[in-house]
Design an enzyme around this catalytic site. Structure first.
Site, PDB file in Angstrom:
ATOM      1  N   ASP A  49       0.860  -1.179   0.000  1.00  0.00           N
ATOM      2  CA  ASP A  49       0.000   0.000   0.000  1.00  0.00           C
ATOM      3  C   ASP A  49       0.902   1.236   0.000  1.00  0.00           C
ATOM      4  O   ASP A  49       2.109   1.144   0.244  1.00  0.00           O
ATOM      5  CB  ASP A  49      -0.890  -0.035   1.248  1.00  0.00           C
ATOM      6  CG  ASP A  49      -1.828   1.162   1.327  1.00  0.00           C
ATOM      7  OD1 ASP A  49      -2.334   1.576   0.271  1.00  0.00           O
ATOM      8  OD2 ASP A  49      -2.019   1.698   2.427  1.00  0.00           O
ATOM      9  N   LYS A  50       0.336   2.399  -0.279  1.00  0.00           N
ATOM     10  CA  LYS A  50       1.134   3.626  -0.293  1.00  0.00           C
ATOM     11  C   LYS A  50       0.962   4.416   0.997  1.00  0.00           C
ATOM     12  O   LYS A  50       1.886   4.574   1.782  1.00  0.00           O
ATOM     13  CB  LYS A  50       0.747   4.499  -1.493  1.00  0.00           C
ATOM     14  CG  LYS A  50       1.532   5.811  -1.568  1.00  0.00           C
ATOM     15  CD  LYS A  50       1.000   6.711  -2.654  1.00  0.00           C
ATOM     16  CE  LYS A  50      -0.335   7.312  -2.283  1.00  0.00           C
ATOM     17  NZ  LYS A  50      -0.247   8.280  -1.156  1.00  0.00           N
ATOM     18  N   THR A  51      -0.257   4.897   1.217  1.00  0.00           N
ATOM     19  CA  THR A  51      -0.500   5.809   2.331  1.00  0.00           C
ATOM     20  C   THR A  51      -0.332   5.093   3.663  1.00  0.00           C
ATOM     21  O   THR A  51      -0.997   4.105   3.934  1.00  0.00           O
ATOM     22  CB  THR A  51      -1.923   6.386   2.232  1.00  0.00           C
ATOM     23  OG1 THR A  51      -2.113   6.917   0.937  1.00  0.00           O
ATOM     24  CG2 THR A  51      -2.138   7.457   3.280  1.00  0.00           C
ATOM     25  N   LYS A  57      -5.332  26.616  -9.241  1.00  0.00           N
ATOM     26  CA  LYS A  57      -4.108  25.843  -9.019  1.00  0.00           C
ATOM     27  C   LYS A  57      -4.321  24.449  -9.585  1.00  0.00           C
ATOM     28  O   LYS A  57      -5.451  23.935  -9.630  1.00  0.00           O
ATOM     29  CB  LYS A  57      -3.762  25.768  -7.534  1.00  0.00           C
ATOM     30  CG  LYS A  57      -4.694  24.886  -6.705  1.00  0.00           C
ATOM     31  CD  LYS A  57      -4.213  24.794  -5.272  1.00  0.00           C
ATOM     32  CE  LYS A  57      -5.172  23.912  -4.455  1.00  0.00           C
ATOM     33  NZ  LYS A  57      -4.801  23.862  -3.047  1.00  0.00           N
ATOM     34  N   ARG A 112       6.214  17.122  -5.272  1.00  0.00           N
ATOM     35  CA  ARG A 112       4.891  17.250  -5.897  1.00  0.00           C
ATOM     36  C   ARG A 112       4.675  18.726  -6.239  1.00  0.00           C
ATOM     37  O   ARG A 112       4.764  19.587  -5.368  1.00  0.00           O
ATOM     38  CB  ARG A 112       3.805  16.756  -4.939  1.00  0.00           C
ATOM     39  CG  ARG A 112       3.956  15.299  -4.559  1.00  0.00           C
ATOM     40  CD  ARG A 112       3.267  14.985  -3.240  1.00  0.00           C
ATOM     41  NE  ARG A 112       1.853  15.225  -3.288  1.00  0.00           N
ATOM     42  CZ  ARG A 112       0.934  14.290  -3.551  1.00  0.00           C
ATOM     43  NH1 ARG A 112       1.316  13.060  -3.779  1.00  0.00           N
ATOM     44  NH2 ARG A 112      -0.346  14.584  -3.560  1.00  0.00           N
ATOM     45  N   THR A 161      -2.704   1.146  -4.466  1.00  0.00           N
ATOM     46  CA  THR A 161      -3.214   2.221  -3.618  1.00  0.00           C
ATOM     47  C   THR A 161      -4.583   2.678  -4.090  1.00  0.00           C
ATOM     48  O   THR A 161      -4.915   2.563  -5.270  1.00  0.00           O
ATOM     49  CB  THR A 161      -2.235   3.420  -3.609  1.00  0.00           C
ATOM     50  OG1 THR A 161      -2.786   4.468  -2.840  1.00  0.00           O
ATOM     51  CG2 THR A 161      -1.971   3.919  -5.022  1.00  0.00           C
ATOM     52  N   ARG A 221      -6.309   4.074  -7.497  1.00  0.00           N
ATOM     53  CA  ARG A 221      -7.779   4.069  -7.394  1.00  0.00           C
ATOM     54  C   ARG A 221      -8.301   2.638  -7.274  1.00  0.00           C
ATOM     55  O   ARG A 221      -9.252   2.245  -7.932  1.00  0.00           O
ATOM     56  CB  ARG A 221      -8.420   4.768  -8.591  1.00  0.00           C
ATOM     57  CG  ARG A 221      -8.003   6.198  -8.801  1.00  0.00           C
ATOM     58  CD  ARG A 221      -8.244   7.059  -7.571  1.00  0.00           C
ATOM     59  NE  ARG A 221      -9.645   7.245  -7.247  1.00  0.00           N
ATOM     60  CZ  ARG A 221     -10.077   7.843  -6.144  1.00  0.00           C
ATOM     61  NH1 ARG A 221      -9.214   8.276  -5.237  1.00  0.00           N
ATOM     62  NH2 ARG A 221     -11.362   7.983  -5.920  1.00  0.00           N
ATOM     63  N   ASP A 270      -1.391  -1.031   5.978  1.00  0.00           N
ATOM     64  CA  ASP A 270      -1.566  -0.535   7.345  1.00  0.00           C
ATOM     65  C   ASP A 270      -3.023  -0.283   7.709  1.00  0.00           C
ATOM     66  O   ASP A 270      -3.328  -0.003   8.862  1.00  0.00           O
ATOM     67  CB  ASP A 270      -0.800   0.779   7.533  1.00  0.00           C
ATOM     68  CG  ASP A 270      -1.445   1.935   6.794  1.00  0.00           C
ATOM     69  OD1 ASP A 270      -1.576   3.029   7.362  1.00  0.00           O
ATOM     70  OD2 ASP A 270      -1.829   1.749   5.619  1.00  0.00           O
TER      71      ASP A 270
END
Length: 1177
Positions: A407-409, A595, A626, A706, A794, A821
């Site tokens: 996973d990423k986050t 933005k 980023r 993710t 996604r 996590d």
């Protein structure tokens, strides 16, 4: 009536319709016509057993093992027919194995029950009988009204009724469900939003009709029928009304919601994959070997039975004078006698199947798993968390991983964004201690610029700013410069959807402005982590967003409060890749601030430093930051009137609303003036990049799965080293149909084939992945296999599990590992061969449902490269050694039948038969399997390529298996025929002329065998401790002492005294001692020669690491004492013997690693048992 009976018997499930009807607060109609639906309770169950099914279910799982089932059959055969050995010889070891395994698995499931009880017993408040009642989470029923306070986790899937806000809205974070840390807004229907007290809610009469439970986190359809003043009001319910179990309430004091899905029917639980018994590759290999040995056993039994009847075809051997048959034996059926003899031989040879192998493996896994928890290198001091082992059955699988899915986050990142740099009007700045500093002098930069920026957050310096003599620009340029920077940070502070805590907003707004108020005192909640980082950065610089009320946004610039009227928000979408706000400044000007990604902002700009900013953005991206571009536009009154009218028409359209809004947004967001760009760092966990690189070097393919957005996921993949800057990134996103997806996959395949040099990375989104997995699995897998790194964004939780399953069932059958996590990762953790939970900030769902739990991603390197490597080496040797020593044990029994007319006479005494695997040869291999370190842990961790040496279960290959089996047969032949040559010709070996009998012959074979297999284990041991010496040499000594004691006394409870004085007589013969030594040396000499030649002619990478040359010309063989080049061979052998008996002095040791090797000098691992100090390396 019949339907009711079928439902009670379980033939008809209770939910036959597609919808469920829920009466809020369980106020059922009083007319008696309604039959309440039955819903499950709110308990979460992750355990596998209950008190009632533990015994039958556990026994069923254990007897699925070949060896256990086989010994059960043998035990039953021994009970039914007359066999050469007692039923105890099979029944006792079987009972011991079954009991130990059941205790171990029961203990692990008890831990899972404790975790479930902790969750199910959490306190909650429920509205009942007009008041708040405190109860436990498991007691929540569908229809109950539940009160949740700020920062609490929702205990069930709730439909929002009201909050502390008048509009009935609340904010939640679903990071533990879908990995997104952004704040999501949920709203209640207007009629219930006003019911903010328990007394008001007690008057609510409402019914909810909604769909049956489904796993899709983002889909919910229903309606609420509210009865007010005898009228029914119908309101639609969607995902914005549903609060999911596992999500957390944020920025809202309290809410009330009605439970619609509970327990294992909540969306979080439905995304859990159903638990299945995970079986390691080693266990599968064991079962294969057992089947082979079963075939050998049956073959030996068949051969023995056939030869017996062939031998008895002659009458003199069929019924000799000393063994006359009874009348019953003469009249019995020949077929039954053949079957009976076959079963008797089967029992005689049954010890070739090592039942004690399973109990030793269980003990090794259970005891060995404690080393992970004891390893201080896996302990995280900040959170006070150590590694946890939830399932010890998969220890060796940690050394076989080929695919890692993460996973990423919260797994790769810390869930923290930090503002690093920005570009304003073509000039680059970086933030240092809350001050913006230009990155090096440029022709049009000025010290005055630095003076202004560095004093912007310190208001006392403002007078000095205007009178500074160090400005080199004209007053007009000074004013213009200040305006540009001021406008840039105002755009950052206004163009967002950030929320701020109500308490803090009141505190800041009511009191006097404090110039030294730390921005950290503000608690922002953002729709994306980037927005939060940017607003916080602007606050540190001096332009502080302090909240919004209704349609007004408040900003304090240099201590002065400014109110901007928020006119419109042009929301972010993945097609435009930007967001905008239209505000009215205090001066009355209508401004648009926008933005977004540089690709979506720069083409829309007609002014500003476009080219310089583009170069700066590319430089930021190369650093893994980023980036977002900031632009603005001023509207005249006439332009704004037209824009306002078009936005209103598009938002109120009933047909094609989304298309019309997109057209209006495109019309508005043009002719922009570029202000600059921002660069934010998504803070990674410590050593993530190094860990991913090490995993790659070890031959492990890393996939990131993710639920985050495409742009965010790609950015993090680049910053963590999952994607390289030189890598060609291929995309499979936004596919709409099967044909379109298939064509895109073919194009990607062609691009990969045509380009043989560049490494490729693949990015896939959830929608395209669903299409690819539907009908194009092979095509998709072909593309993925040719990519160095794959990123799936996604992703729904079940999609993650499907991807892992796709890899698992591919032709190569690779071993997979999943790391996550949050609750959204539970499915993939349970699907993968090995599941690892990160004990992060998003709850403990992943850690509870994982096989192993660690505090940080970086701990994976030690867990896999050291623990996984050691576990696999140990258990692979354990399995092979067990088969080897049992072949040595039973083959002489088979050969002996050729010399006793296949009369089923046993070669060994029954006590020796029972104790061979339990006492005489069990401890050396058990201690070896717990403590062996064939190479130093530091070397394994710092040289990940050594992990490749044990990949694909190579140490349990058929080739290695055959080597150990042939070795066992050859040693068994030496035992038997060596002993036969010694005493087989009726030679007298005793001083009194007495000859040895068959029990002495069997004891001689057994003695040679015990010594040989024990010394063989000593030869396999590289890492010697006092425990190894104790059990190795102690086992041989124990055998001699036991045999002297057993054969030196007449035991009254034994039926026969065959062994009386046999062992003492055997040891009194000098010839017997000579034969024992000769046979042991003969057996092991050829094995030693083979090892030496293999290490010198075909060394593996691990053996090369064990045997290396240093600059000083010192050679070192693993942990043996080293000797200078040119030293006499006898001296080196002497040193080796010193090391074997444990007298190897640390002062003689010279580790062979170079000074440049990055060793961990603070290693505190329980594995580092050697006496050498780390400074010696």
């Amino acid at each position: 009536m019949w339907r009711w009976v079928r439902q009670q018997l379980g033939f008809d499930p209770p939910h036959q319709s597609d919808t469920r009807t829920i009466y809020v607060a369980n106020r059922f109609p009083q007319n008696g016509l309604y039959t309440p639906q039955k819903f499950i309770d709110n308990r979460i169950i992750s355990s596998k057993y209950t008190v009632w099914n533990f015994v039958p279910k556990n026994l069923f799982e254990q007897f699925r093992r070949v060896a256990n089932f086989y010994f059960l059959i043998i035990f039953l055969v021994q009970l039914m027919i007359d066999t050469p050995t007692s039923p105890i010889t099979s029944g006792l070891p079987l009972f011991f194995v079954i009991t130990v395994t059941a205790i171990k698995q029961g203990y692990e499931d008890w831990l899972r029950h404790n975790s479930d009880n902790e969750v199910n017993g959490a306190p909650v408040y429920v509205v009942r009988s007009g008041g708040l009642v405190k109860t436990r989470s498991k007691n929540i029923r569908v229809g109950d009204i539940v009160r949740i306070a700020k920062d609490e986790i929702f205990p069930a899937d709730l439909v929002l009724l009201s909050s502390d806000r008048l509009d009935g809205s609340c904010h939640v974070t679903t990071a533990s469900l879908d990995g997104e840390t952004n704040l999501k807004t949920h709203v209640a229907v207007p009629e219930t939003a006003l019911l903010q007290t328990v007394a008001n809610l007690d008057t609510l009469v409402a019914v909810i009709e909604c769909q049956q439970p489904e796993a899709d986190l983002y889909r919910f359809m229903g309606r609420m029928i509210i009865t007010q003043q005898m009228e029914e009001i119908v309101r639609p319910l969607g995902p914005e009304s549903l609060l999911l179990r596992g999500a957390r309430l944020k920025n809202t004091k309290e809410i009330f919601g009605v439970a619609v899905y509970t327990g294992m029917e909540t969306k979080m639980a439905l995304n859990y994959k159903s638990k299945s018994q995970k079986r390691s590759a080693v266990e599968k290999s064991m079962n294969t070997f057992l089947i082979i040995y079963l075939v050998i056993l049956i073959s030996e039994a068949v051969i023995s039975t056939i030869l017996k009847y062939t031998w008895q075809a002659e009458e003199k051997w069929d019924e000799p004078w000393y063994n006359q048959k009874t009348e019953h034996q003469r009249n019995s059926s020949k077929i039954l006698r053949f079957i009976s003899d076959f079963l008797a031989f089967l029992v005689l040879y049954n010890f070739i199947i090592p039942i004690s192998l399973y109990v030793t493996v269980e003990m090794q896994k259970f005891l060995g798993s404690f080393f992970i928890g004891w390893d201080l290198d896996l302990y995280h001091e900040e959170s006070d968390q150590k590694a946890q082992v939830n399932t010890s059955d998969l220890n060796e699988e940690l050394g076989q991983v080929e695919y890692l899915f993460t996973d990423k986050t919260g797994t790769l990142t810390e869930n923290e964004m930090q503002f690093r740099e920005c570009s304003i009007n073509g000039m680059k700045y970086q933030e240092i201690n809350g001050r913006l500093v230009p990155e090096g002098p440029t022709p049009d930069s000025s010290e005055g610029n630095l003076s202004y920026l560095s004093s912007l957050s310190h208001l006392n310096n403002l007078p000095h700013l205007t009178s500074s003599s160090c400005f080199r620009t004209s007053p007009e340029n000074e004013t213009e410069l200040i305006k540009e920077h001021d406008l840039f940070f105002k755009a950052v502070s206004l163009c967002h959807t950030v929320q701020i805590s109500n308490v803090q907003t009141e505190c800041i707004g009511d009191g006097a402005w404090q110039s030294n108020l730390a921005p950290s005192q503000l608690e922002y909640y953002a729709s994306s982590p980037d927005e939060k980082a940017l607003v916080e950065a602007a606050a540190r610089i001096g332009i502080v967003f302090i909240g919004n009320s209704e349609e007004t946004m408040e900003v304090k610039t240099l201590g002065k409060l400014e109110r901007y009227k928020l006119l419109h928000v042009l929301e972010f979408d993945s097609d435009r890749r930007r967001m905008s706000v239209i505000v009215q400044a205090p001066s009355g000007e209508k401004l648009l601030f926008a933005k977004g990604a540089e690709s979506s902002i720069l083409p829309k700009c007609i002014g500003g430093e476009i080219e310089k900013t583009r170069i700066h953005v590319d430089e930021f991206a190369l650093k893994g930051l980023r980036t977002l571009c900031i632009a603005y536009r001023k509207f005249t009154s006439k332009e704004y009137e037209e824009i306002d009218k078009r936005i209103f028409e598009a938002r109120t359209a009933l047909q094609q609303r989304e298309d019309k809004l997109a057209d209006v947004f495109q019309f508005i967001e043009k002719d922009l003036i570029l202000l600059g760009a921002t660069a934010v760092e998504d803070r990674l966990q410590d050593k993530v990049r190094e860990t991913i690189e090490a995993l790659r070097m070890a031959g492990i393919k890393v996939w990131v799965l993710t639920g985050d957005k495409h742009e965010t996921a790609v950015s993090v993949s680049l910053s963590c080293g999952h994607f390289h800057r030189t890598m060609n990134i291929l995309e499979l996103i936004n596919q709409k149909s099967d044909s379109e997806c298939a064509e895109q996959l073919r194009q990607l395949g062609r691009r990969i084939t045509e380009d043989h040099v560049i490494q490729h990375g693949l990015v896939v989104d959830g929608t395209s992945l669903s299409l690819a997995l539907r009908e194009h699995e092979k095509l998709f897998m072909e593309v993925c296999r040719n990519c160095s790194a794959v990123l799936c964004c996604r992703m729904a939780p079940l999609q993650k599990a499907k991807v892992i399953r796709l890899i698992k069932i591919s032709p190569e059958k690779p071993i997979t590992l999943a790391v996550g996590d949050g609750a959204n990762d539970v499915s993939m953790i349970q699907e993968a061969h090995v599941g690892i939970g990160i004990m992060g900030k998003e709850g403990r769902q992943a850690a509870r449902n994982s096989d192993y739990a660690i505090a940080r991603f970086k701990f994976l390197s030690k867990l896999l490269f050291v623990h996984g490597h050691f576990y696999y080496i140990r258990i692979a040797t354990l399995v092979q050694y067990f088969f080897y020593k049992n072949v040595c044990f039973i083959t002489p029994q088979f050969l002996y039948q050729f010399y006793c007319l296949f009369s089923q006479q046993t070669l060994y005494d029954s006590v020796y038969l029972t104790l061979y695997n339990i006492c005489f040869t069990s401890l050396p291999i058990l201690i070896y399997s717990l403590l062996e370190q064939h190479i130093d842990p530091h070397v394994l961790q710092n040289k990940p390529t050594l992990y490749r040496d044990i990949s694909k279960n190579c140490l349990l290959s058929i080739k290695t298996f055959l080597y150990w089996t042939i070795l066992g047969f050859s040693h068994a032949f030496i035992f038997f025929f060596g002993s036969y040559l010694l005493i087989g010709k009726d030679a007298s070996l005793l001083g009194n002329g007495q000859m040895f009998g068959n029990w002495t012959f069997g004891t001689l074979v057994f003695t040679v065998m015990v010594i040989t297999v024990t010394v063989k284990m000593a030869l396999e041991t590289h890492f010697w401790t006092w425990i190894n010496h104790l059990v190795t040499w102690g086992s041989i000594i124990f055998y001699f002492i036991f045999s002297l004691f057993y054969g030196g006394i007449l035991w009254p409870f034994l039926g026969s005294q065959n062994m009386y004085f046999v062992f003492i007589q055997l040891l009194s013969s000098g010839s017997a001692w000579f034969a024992i030594i000769l046979m042991v040396v003969t057996c092991l000499f050829l094995d030693i020669i083979k090892k030496v030649f293999d290490r010198h002619l075909y060394p593996t990478s691990t053996e090369k690491a064990q045997l290396t040359e240093t600059n000083a010309g010192i050679k070192c063989l693993d942990s043996m004492c080293c000797f200078p080049e040119g030293e006499a061979a006898c001296a080196s052998i002497g040193r080796m013997l010193e090391r074997v008996i444990g007298r190897c002095s640390p002062t003689h040791i010279s580790r062979s690693w170079s000074a440049s090797d990055p060793f961990y000098t603070n290693d505190r691992s329980i594995l580092t048992l050697s006496t050498m100090d780390s400074s010696t390396c």
